[in-house]
Scaffold this motif. Structure first.
Motif, PDB file in Angstrom:
ATOM      1  N   GLN A  41       0.824  -1.210   0.000  1.00 20.49           N
ATOM      2  CA  GLN A  41       0.000   0.000   0.000  1.00 20.49           C
ATOM      3  C   GLN A  41       0.858   1.260   0.000  1.00 20.49           C
ATOM      4  OE1 GLN A  41      -3.507   0.172  -0.217  1.00 20.49           O
ATOM      5  NE2 GLN A  41      -2.980   2.299  -0.660  1.00 20.49           N
TER       6      GLN A  41
ATOM      7  N   ASP B 189      -4.552   4.259  -5.720  1.00 19.52           N
ATOM      8  CA  ASP B 189      -5.397   4.032  -4.553  1.00 19.52           C
ATOM      9  C   ASP B 189      -5.089   2.711  -3.851  1.00 19.52           C
ATOM     10  OD1 ASP B 189      -6.797   6.428  -4.851  1.00 19.52           O
ATOM     11  OD2 ASP B 189      -8.209   5.505  -6.266  1.00 19.52           O
ATOM     12  N   SER B 190      -4.671   1.707  -4.614  1.00 18.51           N
ATOM     13  CA  SER B 190      -4.456   0.389  -4.021  1.00 18.51           C
ATOM     14  C   SER B 190      -3.248  -0.291  -4.668  1.00 18.51           C
ATOM     15  CB  SER B 190      -5.695  -0.491  -4.220  1.00 18.51           C
ATOM     16  OG  SER B 190      -5.796  -0.867  -5.583  1.00 18.51           O
TER      17      SER B 190
ATOM     18  N   GLU C 138      -3.218  -3.144  -6.000  1.00 17.43           N
ATOM     19  CA  GLU C 138      -3.681  -3.790  -7.234  1.00 17.43           C
ATOM     20  C   GLU C 138      -3.632  -2.814  -8.410  1.00 17.43           C
ATOM     21  OE1 GLU C 138      -4.754  -5.931  -3.802  1.00 17.43           O
ATOM     22  OE2 GLU C 138      -5.456  -3.921  -4.295  1.00 17.43           O
TER      23      GLU C 138
END
Length: 106
Positions: free
Chosen positions: A85, A94-95, A97
Motif C-alpha cells: 500500500q 489508490d491500491s 492492485e
C-alpha cells in the motif's frame, strides 16, 4: 491404492500422524485375501509446512504493513508484480492492485 491419514499413539505416549497407503493383493482366485500397507511418518513434512506457513505470514505482514514502499518486479521489463500500500500511495495509486500494472524502466 487407498491412502488415509491416522494418528497413532507411540511408545512415548505421543499421538503422531502417519500416512498409510494400502494395496490389496489379488490371489489367483481373483479375491483380495491380503493387503500390503506402507506407513509413512509425515511429522517432519507437516512441521516443515507449518514453519513455511508461519514464515509466509510474517513476510506478508511485513510487506503489507511496512512504512516504506516495497514491490516485486520482473527484471525483463520492469513490470510490478506485487506492491504494498505504501508504494501505491507513493506512486499516486489508490491500491496495490492498481499499481501492479505499472512498470519501472531504467
Amino acid at each position: 491404492m487407498e491412502s488415509m491419514k491416522a494418528a497413532v499413539l507411540t511408545a512415548f505416549g505421543d499421538a503422531e500422524k502417519f500416512e498409510i497407503q494400502t494395496v490389496p493383493i489379488i490371489t489367483p482366485a481373483q479375491l483380495p485375501q491380503i493387503c500390503a500397507s506402507v506407513i509413512n511418518d509425515t511429522t517432519q513434512r507437516r512441521q516443515a509446512e507449518e514453519a513455511l506457513q508461519r514464515s509466509e505470514a510474517r513476510f506478508r505482514a511485513i510487506f503489507e504493513n511496512s512504512q516504506v514502499g516495497i514491490f516485486r518486479t520482473r527484471l525483463s521489463d520492469g513490470l510490478i508484480l506485487n506492491a504494498n500500500q505504501r508504494l501505491a500511495n507513493l506512486l499516486g495509486f489508490d491500491s496495490p492492485e492498481d499499481a501492479a500494472p505499472a512498470s519501472f524502466s531504467t
